[in-house]
Enzyme design. Structure first.
Site, mmCIF file in Angstrom:
data_model
loop_
_atom_site.group_PDB
_atom_site.id
_atom_site.type_symbol
_atom_site.label_atom_id
_atom_site.label_comp_id
_atom_site.label_asym_id
_atom_site.label_seq_id
_atom_site.Cartn_x
_atom_site.Cartn_y
_atom_site.Cartn_z
ATOM 1 N N HIS A 153 -12.344 -2.418 -24.874
ATOM 2 C CA HIS A 153 -12.250 -2.418 -23.409
ATOM 3 C C HIS A 153 -11.285 -3.481 -22.891
ATOM 4 O O HIS A 153 -10.871 -3.429 -21.745
ATOM 5 C CB HIS A 153 -13.634 -2.653 -22.795
ATOM 6 N N ASP A 360 -5.935 -8.076 -18.025
ATOM 7 C CA ASP A 360 -7.168 -7.288 -17.923
ATOM 8 C C ASP A 360 -6.991 -5.997 -18.705
ATOM 9 O O ASP A 360 -5.906 -5.397 -18.650
ATOM 10 C CB ASP A 360 -7.439 -6.941 -16.438
HETATM 11 P P1 ADQ Z 1 -15.019 -6.260 -16.615
HETATM 12 O O1 ADQ Z 1 -14.277 -7.456 -17.094
HETATM 13 O O2 ADQ Z 1 -16.442 -6.437 -16.294
HETATM 14 O O3 ADQ Z 1 -14.879 -5.047 -17.645
HETATM 15 P P2 ADQ Z 1 -13.912 -4.572 -14.359
HETATM 16 O O4 ADQ Z 1 -13.162 -3.458 -14.988
HETATM 17 O O5 ADQ Z 1 -13.237 -5.075 -13.135
HETATM 18 O O6 ADQ Z 1 -14.165 -5.808 -15.276
HETATM 19 O O7 ADQ Z 1 -15.333 -4.001 -13.950
HETATM 20 C C1 ADQ Z 1 -16.252 -4.756 -13.243
HETATM 21 C C2 ADQ Z 1 -17.329 -3.833 -12.663
HETATM 22 O O8 ADQ Z 1 -18.376 -4.665 -12.176
HETATM 23 C C3 ADQ Z 1 -16.810 -3.013 -11.505
HETATM 24 O O9 ADQ Z 1 -17.332 -1.717 -11.584
HETATM 25 C C4 ADQ Z 1 -17.334 -3.749 -10.280
HETATM 26 O O10 ADQ Z 1 -17.639 -2.917 -9.189
HETATM 27 C C5 ADQ Z 1 -18.589 -4.402 -10.807
HETATM 28 N N1 ADQ Z 1 -18.770 -5.667 -10.073
HETATM 29 C C6 ADQ Z 1 -17.923 -6.702 -10.029
HETATM 30 N N2 ADQ Z 1 -18.389 -7.642 -9.181
HETATM 31 C C7 ADQ Z 1 -19.550 -7.197 -8.693
HETATM 32 C C8 ADQ Z 1 -20.518 -7.696 -7.756
HETATM 33 N N3 ADQ Z 1 -20.371 -8.848 -7.126
HETATM 34 N N4 ADQ Z 1 -21.589 -6.951 -7.526
HETATM 35 C C9 ADQ Z 1 -21.746 -5.749 -8.130
HETATM 36 N N5 ADQ Z 1 -20.877 -5.217 -8.988
HETATM 37 C C10 ADQ Z 1 -19.794 -5.925 -9.272
HETATM 38 C C11 ADQ Z 1 -14.303 -4.838 -18.945
HETATM 39 C C12 ADQ Z 1 -12.810 -5.165 -19.058
HETATM 40 C C13 ADQ Z 1 -12.024 -4.395 -18.003
HETATM 41 C C14 ADQ Z 1 -12.299 -2.897 -18.132
HETATM 42 C C15 ADQ Z 1 -13.787 -2.620 -18.176
HETATM 43 C C16 ADQ Z 1 -14.089 -1.159 -18.486
HETATM 44 O O11 ADQ Z 1 -12.599 -6.569 -18.918
HETATM 45 O O12 ADQ Z 1 -10.632 -4.635 -18.129
HETATM 46 O O13 ADQ Z 1 -11.744 -2.218 -16.996
HETATM 47 O O14 ADQ Z 1 -14.438 -3.422 -19.171
HETATM 48 O O15 ADQ Z 1 -13.482 -0.740 -19.671
#
Ligand code: ADQ
Length: 478
Positions: A153, A360
């Protein structure tokens, strides 16, 4: 019928109040469509680890505890102090110790032991993320012949960075025990192929399928997405909820939103600095703009994370100290998780989505922001060119997050962008979202892992170094 085993560090048991994270979001559609068994760490630390199973609808969740030393060495240690920073191009933050590596390998062996107790010969195994790189090797050592796939990921850096990781030659080649190794972007997949070429002498021509045999490892690109239409519908409803309406009413005008886990890869302090420079250069916006940064804490036990918590807090305080009026606060910094509904409503209410990670894998926040916009009056996405999503989102305002002046200029451009340009950009971004909708993602990966016919293999940009990746030092040229 073959079952699908999903293996990952954490397991999101429905209704158990899990921390927000990308993995839960991307696996949702697969769990809904297929009977799955999801195995991983319970989130609990116990001197005498227990393993238990929870059933929900047609899925089972098997969770196992970690011993205190496993938690330190595997989770806080090797996974999050070595692999996470290095895979995000931050060699400067990596803290390697041999003890942590052996803890990491030990937990992978423990997961393999738990798995062999329940796996049947035709079950398909799908392993997720950097915590479990050597799991296939541990399973093969136990005689397992199942189809085993791996999806990373997070980004995979080029071999020039990867080879600086002590013991990389023990770890990275063990990916050769998977049948399929999937990445978020072609760039990540190419980095892996280059690593194999440099370190193992394997050919680096990625479009060529080489080698045959049951366990010829293949490489594929499977960009993650979101459930686009459902998220758009959710945002439309959410913007009318009492809480979101209250937030909107409390705003003096334009809203910029940032939503990131509190993690150094997300570039939050530089983002605040960019906003500060925007304010310094654009006094006409004083009293008329708010930047809402929503940042739930994560991995607080690790020093870099607790240090960052105070750095972000003091940057927000510094900006508010310098620019606030009794009637206006330029930054609202919120340190808590919100429900998906509330987030969707806040995205919909925001004129600008500011998503500027230093690196990312994909970044789902960028995708959620686009999905939440009203196509007749959409907001503008400012996106780091170093997020995997930038490959698909060419119509966002792409920025270099290391250059706060350039990000400040992009903010000024976004808040003044005419409606026609906003609509045209949004239409392109929305079309890109639909192309990689998450409802198809799991099936694409599983089909590539277990192809019904040979012709499906053509769909992959693949590469197979042979039945097994040779041990370091015994590289063979094909
Ligand atoms: P993450 O590093 O967790 O994922 P991201 O892809 O941005 O990063 O996903 C975060 C998720 O958490 C989003 O769905 C977001 O809505 C949710 N989230 C963030 N802040 C929140 C809050 N305050 N309250 C509720 N929900 C919140 C890892 C990798 C990424 C990759 C994903 C999926 O680091 O690059 O996109 O896996 O493969």
């Amino acid at each position: 019928m073959a079952r699908i085993f999903i293996i990952s560090n954490r397991v999101a048991i429905p209704g158990a109040g899990n921390q927000p994270g990308g993995l839960e979001v991307v696996l949702k559609a697969t769990l809904r469509k297929h009977p799955c068994v999801w195995l991983g760490w319970s989130g609990e630390v116990n001197a005498k680890p227990r393993t238990r199973t929870v059933t929900h609808r047609s899925n089972s969740y098997i969770v196992t505890d970690l011993k205190p030393e496993d938690f330190d060495e595997y989770y806080n240690g090797f996974a999050n102090r070595v692999l996470w920073p290095i895979f995000h191009y931050r060699l400067d933050l990596a803290e390697f110790s041999r003890r942590d590596l052996s803890g990491y390998l030990r937990v992978n062996e423990h997961f393999a032991d738990e798995l062999v107790k329940v796996l049947k010969h035709d079950d398909i195994v799908w392993v997720h993320d950097y915590h479990l790189i050597p799991l296939a090797k541990a399973l093969r050592a136990r005689g397992l012949n199942n189809r085993i796939g791996f999806f990373l990921h997070i980004p995979l850096p080029p071999p020039e960075i990867l080879t600086a990781m002590p013991n990389h030659e023990r770890l990275i080649p063990s990916l050769g025990d998977y049948d399929l190794v999937g990445f978020q972007t072609d760039g990540d997949a190419a980095n892996f192929a280059r690593y194999l070429a440099k370190e193992l002498g394997a050919p680096s021509h990625m479009s060529l399928r080489l080698g045959t045999g049951d366990h010829a490892m293949r490489i594929g690109t499977f960009p993650v997405g979101i459930e686009t239409h459902p998220f758009t519908r959710l945002a439309r409803q959410a913007v009318k909820t009492a809480f979101v309406k209250q937030v909107i009413e409390s705003l003096p005008g334009t809203l910029i939103i940032g939503v990131d886990r509190l993690d150094y890869s997300k570039g939050i302090t530089l983002k605040l600095e960019a906003y500060e420079r925007f304010l310094a250069a654009n006094p006409q916006w004083y009293g008329k703009i708010t930047y809402l940064q929503i940042t739930p804490k994560s991995r607080s036990a690790i020093k870099e994370y607790s240090e960052m918590e105070s750095a972000v807090g003091s940057a927000a305080g510094r900006i508010n100290g310098a620019y606030s009026e009794a009637s206006w606060t330029p930054v609202r910094y919120v340190n808590r998780p919100y429900s998906r509904t509330t987030l969707a409503g806040l995205y919909a209410a925001a004129d600008v989505g500011l998503v500027t990670p230093m690196r990312d894998g994909m970044n789902l926040v960028a995708k959620e922001y686009v999905a939440a916009q009203d196509p007749e009056n959409p907001g503008v996405l400012i996106l780091s060119r170093f997020a995997g999503a930038a490959d698909e989102f060419r119509d966002a305002l792409l920025v270099n997050p290391y250059d706060p002046d350039a990000v400040a200029v992009a903010i000024a451009r976004a808040v003044a962008m005419p409606l026609g340009e906003r609509k045209a950009r949004h239409a392109e971004l929305y079309a890109a979202l639909l192309r990689n909708d998450i409802s198809k993602w799991g099936d694409k990966f599983l089909k590539a892992l277990n192809p019904p016919e040979k012709k499906d293999e053509k769909a992959l940009r693949n590469f197979a170094p042979g039945p097994a990746v040779p041990e370091p030092g015994r590289a063979t040229r094909q």
